[in-house]
Design a protein around this motif. Structure first.
Motif, short mmCIF file in Angstrom:
data_model
loop_
_atom_site.label_atom_id
_atom_site.label_comp_id
_atom_site.label_asym_id
_atom_site.label_seq_id
_atom_site.Cartn_x
_atom_site.Cartn_y
_atom_site.Cartn_z
N PHE A 97 0.84 -1.20 0.00
CA PHE A 97 0.00 0.00 0.00
C PHE A 97 0.87 1.25 0.00
O PHE A 97 0.73 2.15 -0.84
N LEU A 98 1.82 1.27 0.93
CA LEU A 98 2.68 2.45 1.04
C LEU A 98 3.55 2.61 -0.20
O LEU A 98 3.71 3.74 -0.71
N ALA A 99 4.08 1.51 -0.71
CA ALA A 99 4.98 1.59 -1.86
C ALA A 99 4.25 2.17 -3.06
O ALA A 99 4.71 3.14 -3.68
N VAL A 100 3.10 1.58 -3.36
CA VAL A 100 2.34 2.05 -4.53
C VAL A 100 1.94 3.50 -4.35
O VAL A 100 2.12 4.35 -5.22
N LEU A 101 1.41 3.80 -3.17
CA LEU A 101 0.90 5.14 -2.91
C LEU A 101 2.01 6.18 -3.02
O LEU A 101 1.89 7.18 -3.74
N LEU A 102 3.13 5.91 -2.32
CA LEU A 102 4.18 6.92 -2.29
C LEU A 102 4.88 7.05 -3.65
O LEU A 102 5.22 8.15 -4.08
N SER A 110 2.10 20.56 -3.69
CA SER A 110 0.71 20.24 -3.43
C SER A 110 0.56 18.75 -3.18
O SER A 110 1.20 17.93 -3.82
N MET A 111 -0.29 18.43 -2.21
CA MET A 111 -0.55 17.02 -1.91
C MET A 111 -1.76 16.52 -2.68
O MET A 111 -2.22 15.40 -2.46
N THR A 135 3.05 7.91 5.86
CA THR A 135 3.10 8.65 4.60
C THR A 135 3.44 10.13 4.83
O THR A 135 3.60 10.88 3.87
N LEU A 136 3.52 10.54 6.11
CA LEU A 136 3.78 11.96 6.39
C LEU A 136 5.14 12.42 5.83
O LEU A 136 5.37 13.62 5.68
N GLY A 137 6.02 11.46 5.55
CA GLY A 137 7.31 11.81 4.96
C GLY A 137 7.15 12.62 3.69
O GLY A 137 7.93 13.55 3.42
#
Lengths: 255, 318
Positions: A38-43, A58-59, A123-125
């Motif tokens: 999840f994190l890998a794909v998202l980030l 922008s996020m 994901t805050l990174g």
């Protein structure tokens, strides 16, 4: 123990279930694989879109990806919650402990939410990096995080409900993905207009208004409207209550 | 301690319980016997609050199992059939979880978990994951879980099924020890288990109680009990003489031959009892050697087979 049902939702029974479930998530390799994916794909996806030379920080792209990933990731987290208990038979012990079914439901729900909250914290990174190199609108970003959490809670409630309906985790997964995808589509006004072209406007509005996606967008935009929060509370409340009812009805049958 | 009155349970069209009634006194160890599907597990699931009855009522310690389910559940330790456990947990974590969710106060939790571990002899495996344990150990974890909150009532659904003979002996010993401090209902297929551990027996069949009493009472009601006879003499002559002596409806059979000794079984029942002397005289009169003459002792197994098979045949006949 208070007699008002709402007050004991987070009573001691719910806390014990919550701690056990949360620990189960943190000890389960499947949750880690899922979480890492999840994190890998998202980030990866979001970093490519958000970190653009010259563009303002922008996020937005990140939060645009999130609903899609939730659609696959959250049903994967919730599918085991009841289906596994039924398959292993542990549900018979769990429901004969001196704890109300609604407390067990609440404990499980909160455990997923906290696990998910930890994932989102990781994901805050991305916004921290963006903030360091550009001007990031922090209030809007944090508002979007809150919206994401609320949005996720509606998915978790639906996923848990489906998990309570079956002893097969895969069926729970598929039923959750299909129903959540439908709800997602209802949240896009253009799609509702297209699908229900002949329907009166009020019906189209109603269908659109059922979808958590609509309220997610509204909060993520930075507009804090009490009605949006009330919506999520009602939506989750409805499915968690339905979950409790499924458990109650099963007591009449074979268990 | 436990009162069950005309309890009924219907699953769709199937009537799993057809109005059963029994009671268990404080300190009793009740053996719940019956073939598969007789309604044993259903009764236990209703007592523990997992299922709701369709009719009738049941109470534990004077508390109705439906109306005051939570209070009843607090008083019960339950081991469901096939011992479900959270395989991914460590033994000590699991027992702590069970103690906590059953409301054992924090100050007593550690001591009570330690006591359950000791009583079930789990000291060596407390740090292991449940998934790594042998079946016998898993069963003991299931029992430890059921006693960790020191409930007055224990409900154990087939606590020894699937264990090897050594494990069965150990678990039975443990249950016997537990019976000294708790009121116990245990269901089983093994008749020896009832003979060893239970003070009273209830036999259920097709959702109804077909027998209720102590072992001695049930065995005493048993009508069977033939005469076993071992004679050294010409087999054909002995048989014809026996048939002559006995009423025509009493079957005589040769059960075994052992050199020149022949074992016969005369299937008289208690009604035509005083045949023993007549048989002895007959053999001696003919000059044969009477090597053994004894009454067959009825066992719980006979009681069980009689009650459950007879009912089945009646059902088929009807």
């Amino acid at each position: 123990m208070p007699d008002v049902p709402v007050l004991d939702l987070v009573g001691s029974g719910a806390r014990v279930v919550f701690r056990r479930e949360l620990k189960a998530y943190f000890l389960s390799p499947i949750a880690y694989v899922f979480g890492a994916l999840f994190l890998a794909v998202l980030l990866w996806q979001a970093a490519a879109a958000t970190i653009v030379d010259g563009a303002p920080a922008s996020m937005q792209p990140f939060f645009a990806y999130l609903p899609w990933l939730f659609l696959l990731f959250l049903p994967g987290l919730t599918m085991r919650l009841w289906a596994e208990e039924r398959k292993l038979g542990t549900i018979e012990l769990l429901l004969t402990f001196p704890v109300e079914a609604r407390q067990v439901v609440m404990g499980k729900f909160l455990a997923v939410m906290v696990f998910l909250g930890c994932m989102l914290l990781l994901t805050l990174g991305l916004p921290l990096t963006l903030g360091a190199y550009g001007r990031l609108d922090w209030p809007a970003t944090l508002g979007s995080y809150l919206a994401s959490l609320l949005y996720a809670s509606s998915y978790v409630a639906v996923g848990m409900f489906w998990s309570s309906m079956t002893r097969d985790q895969i069926i729970a997964l598929l039923a959750s993905i299909v129903s959540l995808a439908l709800l997602f589509l209802l949240g896009v006004p253009q799609i509702v207009e297209g699908m229900f072209a002949g329907a009166p406007a009020w019906l189209q509005d109603l269908l659109n208004g059922l979808s958590p996606y609509k309220y997610f967008q509204s909060i993520a935009r930075g507009v804090f409207d009490t009605r949006d929060f009330v919506y999520f509370a009602c939506f989750c409340g409805f499915f968690l209550y339905a979950n409790t009812l499924v458990l109650q009805v099963r007591r009449q049958q074979k268990g | 301690m436990i009162e069950v009155e005309r309890l009924e349970k219907t699953y769709g069209f199937a009537r799993a319980l057809r109005g059963i009634s029994f009671s268990v006194q404080n300190g009793e160890v009740l053996g719940f016997l019956g073939p598969n599907g007789a309604g044993k597990s259903t009764t236990m699931k209703i007592l523990t609050g997992y299922l709701l009855p369709t009719g009738g009522r049941a109470s534990v310690d004077g508390l109705d199992v439906v109306e005051r389910s939570l209070e009843v559940r607090r008083r019960i330790g339950y081991l469901p059939e096939s011992t479900p456990l959270y395989a991914d947990m460590r033994v000590d974590d699991y027992l702590r979880f069970c103690a906590e969710i059953r409301g054992v106060p924090r100050s007593r939790r550690k001591a009570q978990v330690a006591r359950a571990v000791e009583r079930c002899r789990l000291e060596r495996v407390t740090g292991k994951n449940i998934v790594e344990l042998s079946k016998g150990y898993k069963q003991r974890v299931g029992l430890a879980q059921a006693i960790v909150h020191e409930p007055p009532v224990l409900i154990l659904d087939e606590p020894t099924s699937g264990l090897d003979p050594n494990q069965i002996v150990e678990v039975r010993k443990l249950i016997a020890e537990l019976g000294e401090q708790h009121t116990v209902i245990l269901s089983t297929h093994y008749l020896q288990e009832v003979e060893k551990s239970c003070t009273r027996v209830v036999i259920v069949h097709q959702g109804e109680i077909v027998a209720d009493g102590t072992q001695q009472q049930l065995v005493a009601q048993q009508p069977s009990g033939g005469v076993l006879l071992t004679v050294r003499g010409p087999e054909q002559a002995v048989l014809s003489q026996l048939r002559e002596l006995l009423p025509a409806d009493v079957p005589v059979a040769v059960t075994a031959r052992d050199g020149d000794r022949v074992h016969y079984r005369v299937a008289v029942d208690r009604q035509n009892a005083p045949v023993d002397e007549a048989l002895a005289r007959l053999v001696v009169k003919n000059g044969w050697d009477l090597l053994e003459l004894r009454r067959e002792a009825a066992t719980l197994e006979d009681v069980f087979r009689n009650l459950t098979l007879r009912a089945q045949q009646e059902a088929v006949g009807a």
